[in-house]
Write a protein that holds these residues in place. Structure first.
Motif, PDB file in Angstrom:
ATOM      1  N   ASN A   1       0.823  -1.211   0.000  1.00 17.06           N
ATOM      2  CA  ASN A   1       0.000   0.000   0.000  1.00 17.06           C
ATOM      3  C   ASN A   1       0.862   1.270   0.000  1.00 17.06           C
ATOM      4  O   ASN A   1       0.573   2.222  -0.731  1.00 17.06           O
ATOM      5  CB  ASN A   1      -0.983  -0.031   1.180  1.00 17.06           C
TER       6      ASN A   1
ATOM      7  N   VAL B   1      10.367   5.244  11.765  1.00 15.98           N
ATOM      8  CA  VAL B   1       9.750   6.494  12.205  1.00 15.98           C
ATOM      9  C   VAL B   1       9.258   6.277  13.637  1.00 15.98           C
ATOM     10  O   VAL B   1       8.484   5.362  13.898  1.00 15.98           O
ATOM     11  CB  VAL B   1       8.578   6.880  11.269  1.00 15.98           C
TER      12      VAL B   1
ATOM     13  N   GLY C   1       0.172  -0.521   7.671  1.00 17.55           N
ATOM     14  CA  GLY C   1      -0.519  -1.817   7.754  1.00 17.55           C
ATOM     15  C   GLY C   1      -0.922  -2.113   9.189  1.00 17.55           C
ATOM     16  O   GLY C   1      -1.558  -1.274   9.858  1.00 17.55           O
TER      17      GLY C   1
ATOM     18  N   VAL D   1      -0.045 -10.816   9.318  1.00 15.43           N
ATOM     19  CA  VAL D   1      -1.126 -10.308  10.157  1.00 15.43           C
ATOM     20  C   VAL D   1      -2.030  -9.403   9.325  1.00 15.43           C
ATOM     21  O   VAL D   1      -1.576  -8.432   8.726  1.00 15.43           O
ATOM     22  CB  VAL D   1      -0.555  -9.501  11.345  1.00 15.43           C
TER      23      VAL D   1
HETATM   24  C1  LIG Z   1      -2.462 -14.555   5.658  1.00 17.30           C
HETATM   25  C2  LIG Z   1      -2.817 -13.447   4.732  1.00 17.30           C
HETATM   26  C3  LIG Z   1      -3.181 -13.736   3.428  1.00 17.30           C
HETATM   27  C4  LIG Z   1      -3.540 -12.708   2.566  1.00 17.30           C
HETATM   28  N1  LIG Z   1      -3.823 -13.012   1.280  1.00 17.30           N
HETATM   29  C5  LIG Z   1      -4.149 -12.027   0.424  1.00 17.30           C
HETATM   30  C6  LIG Z   1      -4.369 -12.323  -0.945  1.00 17.30           C
HETATM   31  O1  LIG Z   1      -4.213 -13.466  -1.392  1.00 17.30           O
HETATM   32  N2  LIG Z   1      -4.719 -11.295  -1.758  1.00 17.30           N
HETATM   33  C7  LIG Z   1      -4.881 -10.014  -1.300  1.00 17.30           C
HETATM   34  O2  LIG Z   1      -5.258  -9.135  -2.074  1.00 17.30           O
HETATM   35  N3  LIG Z   1      -4.633  -9.689  -0.008  1.00 17.30           N
HETATM   36  C8  LIG Z   1      -4.246 -10.667   0.852  1.00 17.30           C
HETATM   37  N4  LIG Z   1      -3.973 -10.377   2.150  1.00 17.30           N
HETATM   38  C9  LIG Z   1      -4.041  -8.977   2.604  1.00 17.30           C
HETATM   39  C10 LIG Z   1      -2.765  -8.212   2.247  1.00 17.30           C
HETATM   40  O3  LIG Z   1      -1.634  -9.045   2.265  1.00 17.30           O
HETATM   41  C11 LIG Z   1      -2.540  -7.072   3.211  1.00 17.30           C
HETATM   42  O4  LIG Z   1      -3.742  -6.423   3.486  1.00 17.30           O
HETATM   43  C12 LIG Z   1      -1.539  -6.074   2.617  1.00 17.30           C
HETATM   44  O5  LIG Z   1      -0.361  -6.762   2.263  1.00 17.30           O
HETATM   45  C13 LIG Z   1      -1.238  -4.967   3.606  1.00 17.30           C
HETATM   46  O6  LIG Z   1      -0.236  -4.174   3.034  1.00 17.30           O
HETATM   47  P1  LIG Z   1       0.319  -2.894   3.786  1.00 17.30           P
HETATM   48  O7  LIG Z   1       1.271  -2.208   2.879  1.00 17.30           O
HETATM   49  O8  LIG Z   1      -0.835  -2.086   4.278  1.00 17.30           O
HETATM   50  O9  LIG Z   1       1.030  -3.497   5.103  1.00 17.30           O
HETATM   51  P2  LIG Z   1       2.484  -4.168   5.256  1.00 17.30           P
HETATM   52  O10 LIG Z   1       2.844  -4.992   4.099  1.00 17.30           O
HETATM   53  O11 LIG Z   1       2.517  -4.798   6.600  1.00 17.30           O
HETATM   54  O12 LIG Z   1       3.444  -2.918   5.252  1.00 17.30           O
HETATM   55  C14 LIG Z   1       3.527  -2.021   6.343  1.00 17.30           C
HETATM   56  C15 LIG Z   1       4.986  -1.638   6.491  1.00 17.30           C
HETATM   57  O13 LIG Z   1       5.100  -0.601   7.465  1.00 17.30           O
HETATM   58  C16 LIG Z   1       6.344  -0.781   8.107  1.00 17.30           C
HETATM   59  N5  LIG Z   1       6.342  -0.021   9.363  1.00 17.30           N
HETATM   60  C17 LIG Z   1       5.565  -0.258  10.452  1.00 17.30           C
HETATM   61  N6  LIG Z   1       5.831   0.645  11.404  1.00 17.30           N
HETATM   62  C18 LIG Z   1       6.796   1.473  10.906  1.00 17.30           C
HETATM   63  C19 LIG Z   1       7.492   2.603  11.429  1.00 17.30           C
HETATM   64  N7  LIG Z   1       7.263   3.063  12.661  1.00 17.30           N
HETATM   65  N8  LIG Z   1       8.430   3.213  10.654  1.00 17.30           N
HETATM   66  C20 LIG Z   1       8.678   2.754   9.391  1.00 17.30           C
HETATM   67  N9  LIG Z   1       8.047   1.677   8.854  1.00 17.30           N
HETATM   68  C21 LIG Z   1       7.116   1.059   9.601  1.00 17.30           C
HETATM   69  C22 LIG Z   1       6.437  -2.291   8.301  1.00 17.30           C
HETATM   70  O14 LIG Z   1       7.767  -2.712   8.509  1.00 17.30           O
HETATM   71  C23 LIG Z   1       5.842  -2.802   6.995  1.00 17.30           C
HETATM   72  O15 LIG Z   1       6.841  -3.081   6.031  1.00 17.30           O
HETATM   73  C24 LIG Z   1      -3.563 -11.374   3.016  1.00 17.30           C
HETATM   74  C25 LIG Z   1      -3.168 -11.079   4.328  1.00 17.30           C
HETATM   75  C26 LIG Z   1      -2.766 -12.095   5.170  1.00 17.30           C
HETATM   76  C27 LIG Z   1      -2.281 -11.773   6.535  1.00 17.30           C
END
Ligand SMILES: Cc1cc2nc3c(=O)[nH]c(=O)nc-3n(C[C@H](O)[C@H](O)[C@H](O)COP(=O)(O)OP(=O)(O)OC[C@H]3O[C@@H](n4cnc5c(N)ncnc54)[C@H](O)[C@@H]3O)c2cc1C
Length: 355
Positions: A11, A175, A202, A307
């Motif tokens: 995201n 951060v 996330g 998660v």
């Molecule tokens: C088991 C499982 C299966 C799934 N399967 C699917 C699927 O098949 N298809 C689909 O569309 N979706 C799927 N999802 C949902 C999807 O994977 C997630 O919703 C999505 O990857 C979330 O992305 P994100 O970028 O929001 O979070 P994340 O990928 O967790 O990224 C957040 C980032 O923020 C960073 N961060 C946190 N705090 C700080 C800080 N203080 N300073 C700097 N960096 C920080 C973390 O290190 C992390 O890298 C699945 C989820 C799970 C758990």
């Protein structure tokens, strides 16, 4: 505008790519490596989420189906159409007419898709393509299409697009706190000011606000999902009812092996994210039920867990909404939830809140 983004999952990366293309100067902060958290622990599906129709998440499913097709067009070398089969047994919770109605709606919501339409498969046909499938009570099944990807590689491809457009993506940049004026403080003690700051961490989005002394407008339920990688070729991708539960499990071909997922277990933010023995046994039991006569325990070569950051909406995680929310507070924009498949749509909605 000078835009800071906290979080280098799919995201955050899609926000960085889009905003840089729109002419903003983007700097992204990731505390670990890009794509190292939830976004590389998914089921690797680009999908609308057939199951979410049961929760009447029509807006989300429609958006996700269109985004599924957009990913398949945008990155054909890193994605592929995937034919999934949902078998129906005499004792299945979802009867043939219900699955058929769900697929009718799914395809209607997808609009003009290049993917082939769903079709009914007779038991003989299903058993010919996969003789290991449980034959007893099998009435047939529906075959339909979604997309499959290598989540980590596809996310790193997005990162490259963002960098080529001029975005600065920082790894090992934690951060510590953010404020409403767009200021951040990093773990190394330095501070930076941004015109807009996007918190897209996330599962950690609420925690970042909390440690910054900002009340979160939304609450997240953190729900772990685990997968097993089984060292055995998978002749057919399946969507399977978990016996005596409303849940669905996936059995998917993955890099010459079989990927089995997933689970729903509440997770605390500070605990390590790993597949528990109980989750491993749960997934092995699903395999044993549908592919009897074989114990796959010894063939599990890898487990991984992630998660889900779910908007708090129901006590039962299976029933909880998969919708996401975007909240703007002065210069600070926070994102709560968001599927992998819908990351580009989420980025467009974030971009619309910037001015
Ligand atoms: C088991 C499982 C299966 C799934 N399967 C699917 C699927 O098949 N298809 C689909 O569309 N979706 C799927 N999802 C949902 C999807 O994977 C997630 O919703 C999505 O990857 C979330 O992305 P994100 O970028 O929001 O979070 P994340 O990928 O967790 O990224 C957040 C980032 O923020 C960073 N961060 C946190 N705090 C700080 C800080 N203080 N300073 C700097 N960096 C920080 C973390 O290190 C992390 O890298 C699945 C989820 C799970 C758990």
């Amino acid at each position: 505008m000078n835009v800071g983004i906290v979080g280098g999952g799919i995201n955050g990366l899609c926000c960085a790519w889009l905003l840089q293309q729109q002419g903003h100067a983007v700097r992204l902060y990731e505390r670990d490596r890009l794509m190292a958290a939830t976004s590389s622990r998914s089921s690797k599906l680009l999908h609308g989420g057939l199951r979410y129709l049961e929760n009447l998440e029509l807006r989300l499913v429609r958006e996700a189906l269109r985004e599924r097709d957009a990913w398949l067009r945008r990155a054909p070398e890193l994605t592929s159409p995937l034919r999934l089969v949902m078998p129906i047994y005499r004792d299945s919770r979802r009867q043939r007419w219900l699955v058929r109605a769900g697929l009718f709606l799914y395809e209607h919501l997808a609009g003009q898709s290049a993917l082939p339409p769903s079709q009914w498969c007779a038991p003989r046909e299903m058993l010919a393509s996969d003789p290991q499938l449980r034959a007893e009570g099998l009435l047939g099944g529906y075959a339909f299409f979604d997309g499959q990807m290598d989540d980590r590689r596809l996310g790193l491809w997005v990162a490259r697009q963002a960098q080529e457009a001029g975005a600065i993506l920082g790894e090992a940049c934690e951060v510590r706190c953010v404020d409403r004026s767009g200021r951040i403080r990093l773990a190394d003690g330095t501070s930076r000011q941004h015109d807009r700051l996007i918190n897209v961490c996330g599962p950690w989005a609420e925690q970042l606000l909390h440690q910054s002394g900002i009340a979160s407008p939304y609450h997240l339920d953190l729900v772990r999902g685990s997968h097993l990688v089984v060292d055995r070729a998978c002749p057919q991708a399946y969507l399977l009812e978990v016996p005596s539960e409303p849940r669905i499990a996936f059995v998917l071909p993955w890099q010459g092996k079989t990927l089995v997922g997933t689970t729903e277990v509440r997770q605390s933010i500070d605990d390590p994210v790993a597949c528990a023995d109980s989750e491993r046994n749960y997934l092995l039991a699903v395999l044993r039920h549908y592919f009897p006569g074989q114990d796959r325990t010894a063939e599990v070569v890898e487990t991984f867990a992630g998660v889900r950051p779910l908007l708090r909406s129901a006590t039962d995680p299976t029933r909880a909404t998969r919708e996401y929310a975007i909240h703007r507070d002065s210069a600070l924009i926070s994102v709560f939830g968001g599927k992998w498949t819908t990351a580009c749509a989420l980025a467009r909605r974030v971009a619309a809140t910037l001015d």
